[in-house]
Design a protein around this motif. Structure first.
Motif, PDB file in Angstrom:
ATOM      1  N   SER A 111       0.818  -1.205   0.000  1.00  0.00           N
ATOM      2  CA  SER A 111       0.000   0.000   0.000  1.00  0.00           C
ATOM      3  C   SER A 111       0.855   1.258   0.000  1.00  0.00           C
ATOM      4  O   SER A 111       1.732   1.413   0.858  1.00  0.00           O
ATOM      5  N   ARG A 112       0.600   2.165  -0.947  1.00  0.00           N
ATOM      6  CA  ARG A 112       1.340   3.431  -0.983  1.00  0.00           C
ATOM      7  C   ARG A 112       0.960   4.293   0.215  1.00  0.00           C
ATOM      8  O   ARG A 112       1.820   4.802   0.938  1.00  0.00           O
ATOM      9  N   SER A 113      -0.355   4.465   0.433  1.00  0.00           N
ATOM     10  CA  SER A 113      -0.781   5.294   1.552  1.00  0.00           C
ATOM     11  C   SER A 113      -0.325   4.699   2.877  1.00  0.00           C
ATOM     12  O   SER A 113       0.088   5.424   3.792  1.00  0.00           O
ATOM     13  N   GLY A 114      -0.369   3.374   2.980  1.00  0.00           N
ATOM     14  CA  GLY A 114       0.066   2.722   4.199  1.00  0.00           C
ATOM     15  C   GLY A 114       1.551   2.910   4.450  1.00  0.00           C
ATOM     16  O   GLY A 114       1.982   3.226   5.566  1.00  0.00           O
ATOM     17  N   THR A 115       2.354   2.748   3.392  1.00  0.00           N
ATOM     18  CA  THR A 115       3.802   2.902   3.517  1.00  0.00           C
ATOM     19  C   THR A 115       4.176   4.317   3.915  1.00  0.00           C
ATOM     20  O   THR A 115       5.009   4.541   4.801  1.00  0.00           O
ATOM     21  N   VAL A 116       3.559   5.305   3.271  1.00  0.00           N
ATOM     22  CA  VAL A 116       3.877   6.705   3.563  1.00  0.00           C
ATOM     23  C   VAL A 116       3.388   7.085   4.958  1.00  0.00           C
ATOM     24  O   VAL A 116       4.081   7.791   5.701  1.00  0.00           O
ATOM     25  N   LEU A 117       2.204   6.624   5.329  1.00  0.00           N
ATOM     26  CA  LEU A 117       1.700   6.884   6.690  1.00  0.00           C
ATOM     27  C   LEU A 117       2.656   6.325   7.743  1.00  0.00           C
ATOM     28  O   LEU A 117       2.976   7.001   8.735  1.00  0.00           O
ATOM     29  N   VAL A 118       3.118   5.122   7.525  1.00  0.00           N
ATOM     30  CA  VAL A 118       4.066   4.503   8.451  1.00  0.00           C
ATOM     31  C   VAL A 118       5.346   5.337   8.516  1.00  0.00           C
ATOM     32  O   VAL A 118       5.876   5.612   9.601  1.00  0.00           O
ATOM     33  N   GLY A 119       5.837   5.761   7.351  1.00  0.00           N
ATOM     34  CA  GLY A 119       7.045   6.581   7.312  1.00  0.00           C
ATOM     35  C   GLY A 119       6.867   7.887   8.069  1.00  0.00           C
ATOM     36  O   GLY A 119       7.754   8.310   8.818  1.00  0.00           O
ATOM     37  N   CYS A 120       5.725   8.532   7.886  1.00  0.00           N
ATOM     38  CA  CYS A 120       5.443   9.792   8.576  1.00  0.00           C
ATOM     39  C   CYS A 120       5.409   9.601  10.090  1.00  0.00           C
ATOM     40  O   CYS A 120       5.998  10.381  10.848  1.00  0.00           O
ATOM     41  N   LEU A 121       4.731   8.560  10.527  1.00  0.00           N
ATOM     42  CA  LEU A 121       4.606   8.308  11.964  1.00  0.00           C
ATOM     43  C   LEU A 121       5.946   7.920  12.578  1.00  0.00           C
ATOM     44  O   LEU A 121       6.264   8.325  13.700  1.00  0.00           O
ATOM     45  N   LEU A 122       6.766   7.160  11.834  1.00  0.00           N
ATOM     46  CA  LEU A 122       8.094   6.797  12.324  1.00  0.00           C
ATOM     47  C   LEU A 122       9.005   8.011  12.443  1.00  0.00           C
ATOM     48  O   LEU A 122       9.912   8.044  13.283  1.00  0.00           O
ATOM     49  N   CYS A 123       8.759   9.015  11.593  1.00  0.00           N
ATOM     50  CA  CYS A 123       9.556  10.249  11.636  1.00  0.00           C
ATOM     51  C   CYS A 123       9.047  11.227  12.688  1.00  0.00           C
ATOM     52  O   CYS A 123       9.571  12.342  12.808  1.00  0.00           O
ATOM     53  N   GLY A 124       8.030  10.840  13.432  1.00  0.00           N
ATOM     54  CA  GLY A 124       7.551  11.659  14.536  1.00  0.00           C
ATOM     55  C   GLY A 124       6.499  12.682  14.186  1.00  0.00           C
ATOM     56  O   GLY A 124       6.216  13.585  14.992  1.00  0.00           O
ATOM     57  N   LEU A 125       5.874  12.561  13.004  1.00  0.00           N
ATOM     58  CA  LEU A 125       4.819  13.504  12.639  1.00  0.00           C
ATOM     59  C   LEU A 125       3.559  13.193  13.441  1.00  0.00           C
ATOM     60  O   LEU A 125       3.297  12.033  13.779  1.00  0.00           O
ATOM     61  N   SER A 126       2.787  14.228  13.722  1.00  0.00           N
ATOM     62  CA  SER A 126       1.502  14.023  14.384  1.00  0.00           C
ATOM     63  C   SER A 126       0.560  13.306  13.422  1.00  0.00           C
ATOM     64  O   SER A 126       0.831  13.212  12.218  1.00  0.00           O
ATOM     65  N   LYS A 127      -0.543  12.832  13.925  1.00  0.00           N
ATOM     66  CA  LYS A 127      -1.489  12.096  13.086  1.00  0.00           C
ATOM     67  C   LYS A 127      -2.068  12.988  11.976  1.00  0.00           C
ATOM     68  O   LYS A 127      -2.194  12.566  10.825  1.00  0.00           O
ATOM     69  N   ASP A 128      -2.410  14.228  12.323  1.00  0.00           N
ATOM     70  CA  ASP A 128      -2.954  15.153  11.320  1.00  0.00           C
ATOM     71  C   ASP A 128      -1.908  15.470  10.250  1.00  0.00           C
ATOM     72  O   ASP A 128      -2.210  15.479   9.052  1.00  0.00           O
ATOM     73  N   ALA A 129      -0.696  15.751  10.690  1.00  0.00           N
ATOM     74  CA  ALA A 129       0.383  16.080   9.745  1.00  0.00           C
ATOM     75  C   ALA A 129       0.721  14.876   8.865  1.00  0.00           C
ATOM     76  O   ALA A 129       1.022  15.032   7.677  1.00  0.00           O
ATOM     77  N   SER A 130       0.653  13.679   9.440  1.00  0.00           N
ATOM     78  CA  SER A 130       0.943  12.453   8.676  1.00  0.00           C
ATOM     79  C   SER A 130      -0.089  12.244   7.577  1.00  0.00           C
ATOM     80  O   SER A 130       0.257  11.912   6.437  1.00  0.00           O
ATOM     81  N   LEU A 131      -1.367  12.426   7.923  1.00  0.00           N
ATOM     82  CA  LEU A 131      -2.434  12.264   6.930  1.00  0.00           C
ATOM     83  C   LEU A 131      -2.265  13.252   5.783  1.00  0.00           C
ATOM     84  O   LEU A 131      -2.352  12.886   4.609  1.00  0.00           O
ATOM     85  N   LYS A 132      -2.020  14.516   6.132  1.00  0.00           N
ATOM     86  CA  LYS A 132      -1.903  15.544   5.105  1.00  0.00           C
ATOM     87  C   LYS A 132      -0.713  15.272   4.185  1.00  0.00           C
ATOM     88  O   LYS A 132      -0.853  15.299   2.956  1.00  0.00           O
ATOM     89  N   TYR A 133       0.453  14.997   4.757  1.00  0.00           N
ATOM     90  CA  TYR A 133       1.648  14.784   3.929  1.00  0.00           C
ATOM     91  C   TYR A 133       1.510  13.522   3.082  1.00  0.00           C
ATOM     92  O   TYR A 133       1.953  13.488   1.925  1.00  0.00           O
ATOM     93  N   THR A 134       0.876  12.497   3.643  1.00  0.00           N
ATOM     94  CA  THR A 134       0.657  11.260   2.889  1.00  0.00           C
ATOM     95  C   THR A 134      -0.101  11.537   1.598  1.00  0.00           C
ATOM     96  O   THR A 134       0.264  11.039   0.523  1.00  0.00           O
ATOM     97  N   PHE A 135      -1.151  12.333   1.686  1.00  0.00           N
ATOM     98  CA  PHE A 135      -1.979  12.563   0.500  1.00  0.00           C
ATOM     99  C   PHE A 135      -1.486  13.726  -0.353  1.00  0.00           C
ATOM    100  O   PHE A 135      -1.846  13.826  -1.531  1.00  0.00           O
ATOM    101  N   MET A 136      -0.628  14.579   0.191  1.00  0.00           N
ATOM    102  CA  MET A 136       0.056  15.553  -0.659  1.00  0.00           C
ATOM    103  C   MET A 136       1.044  14.827  -1.577  1.00  0.00           C
ATOM    104  O   MET A 136       1.225  15.204  -2.731  1.00  0.00           O
ATOM    105  N   LEU A 137       1.669  13.779  -1.049  1.00  0.00           N
ATOM    106  CA  LEU A 137       2.579  12.982  -1.876  1.00  0.00           C
ATOM    107  C   LEU A 137       1.822  12.126  -2.889  1.00  0.00           C
ATOM    108  O   LEU A 137       2.406  11.658  -3.875  1.00  0.00           O
ATOM    109  N   TYR A 138       0.547  11.919  -2.643  1.00  0.00           N
ATOM    110  CA  TYR A 138      -0.282  11.132  -3.566  1.00  0.00           C
ATOM    111  C   TYR A 138      -0.450  11.848  -4.908  1.00  0.00           C
ATOM    112  O   TYR A 138      -0.461  11.200  -5.963  1.00  0.00           O
ATOM    113  N   PHE A 139      -0.565  13.172  -4.882  1.00  0.00           N
ATOM    114  CA  PHE A 139      -0.883  13.911  -6.099  1.00  0.00           C
ATOM    115  C   PHE A 139       0.198  13.811  -7.187  1.00  0.00           C
ATOM    116  O   PHE A 139      -0.125  13.520  -8.335  1.00  0.00           O
TER     117      PHE A 139
END
Length: 270
Positions: free
Chosen positions: A169-197
């Motif tokens: 999963s692309r969204s799953g992989t990026v979400l995991v990466g964001c959370l491992l890097c210490g991003l908050s849940k809101d910031a992780s969701l936003k960055y995950t889908f900004m990278l989607y575009f």
């Protein structure tokens, strides 16, 4: 019956695109289990992906407009650069995070899909996704948009490359990466889908010519349109579901689903 198949596949695409469970993996799995008339219709996959793209674009429309204005404002309006600085940096983070998967996808995507093209590979991929989602179940990151570093973007971008493997999963992989890097849940969701575009636009751009060159496009206009609409509507509500679960710390529940699905695939195609 054929129209119903297109609608069903549109719904499956819409449901699994934003969720961290791999939309491409589910579509390939369904094609291997059921003998459908759209088994080799790659153009339809592009169409339903576009439906998902439109839904996610609608969700993040205000953010995207703000980022575009800030990006060009920072470049061309020197007197206002300070006010645009954070948003300009965020745009650069999107670009940096998209470069690794863009280069790798352009050079190796077809080769990866050829070598790893099999239902048993999907089973392993679902299990890997399950493990990754389980590892971040207790994540309590605090970084907001302005706190994301270029190092974070590189790490997350490199992890996004893993999603080129079928069933990851692309969204799953990026979400995991964001959370491992210490991003908050809101910031992780936003960055995950900004990278989607960027990834989605590039994929659709490469596929548009194939659709235009298809000789039977007129006969498929109705099923393509219904599939696109179904995909878009379901994607919109699936994102809301994902957003609520991530904010409540329920991401691990998708891990259970992927684990069960992975075992099923390995058993079914043994």
């Amino acid at each position: 019956m054929k129209l119903l198949e297109y609608i069903i596949f549109g719904i499956i695409q819409g449901l699994t695109e934003p969720l961290p469970i791999s939309s491409s993996g589910h579509l390939v799995l369904l094609k291997n289990i059921f003998n459908t008339t759209i088994q080799n219709d790659l153009n339809f996959e592009i169409v339903v992906n576009f439906g998902s793209f439109l839904a996610i674009l609608l969700i993040f429309w205000k953010d995207i407009i703000k980022l575009i204005k800030s990006f060009f404002g920072f470049i061309f309006q020197k007197e206002k650069r300070k006010s645009y600085k954070n948003d300009f940096k965020y745009c650069m983070l999107i670009i940096i995070g998209s470069v690794p998967v863009g280069i790798t996808g352009l050079l190796l995507k077809d080769r990866i899909e050829t070598i790893l093209n099999g239902p048993r590979i999907l089973g392993l991929a679902f299990l890997i996704t399950a493990l990754a989602l389980f590892l971040v179940r207790n994540s309590k990151g605090t970084k907001e948009d302005k706190d994301i570093t270029y190092k974070d973007a590189i790490i997350i971008g490199l992890l996004q490359m893993v999603a080129l493997f079928p069933g990851i999963s692309r969204s799953g992989t990026v979400l995991v990466g964001c959370l491992l890097c210490g991003l908050s849940k809101d910031a992780s969701l936003k960055y995950t889908f900004m990278l989607y575009f960027p990834v989605s636009i590039a994929s659709m751009g490469l596929g548009i010519l194939d659709i235009l060159n298809a000789g039977n496009i007129n006969s498929l206009l109705l099923p393509y349109t219904t599939g696109l609409i179904a995909s878009g509507i379901v994607t919109y509500f699936a994102y809301i579901w994902l957003s609520n679960w991530v904010k409540k710390g329920h991401l691990w529940k998708f891990s259970i689903y992927c684990f069960i699905l992975g075992l099923f695939v390995l058993f079914y195609f043994r």
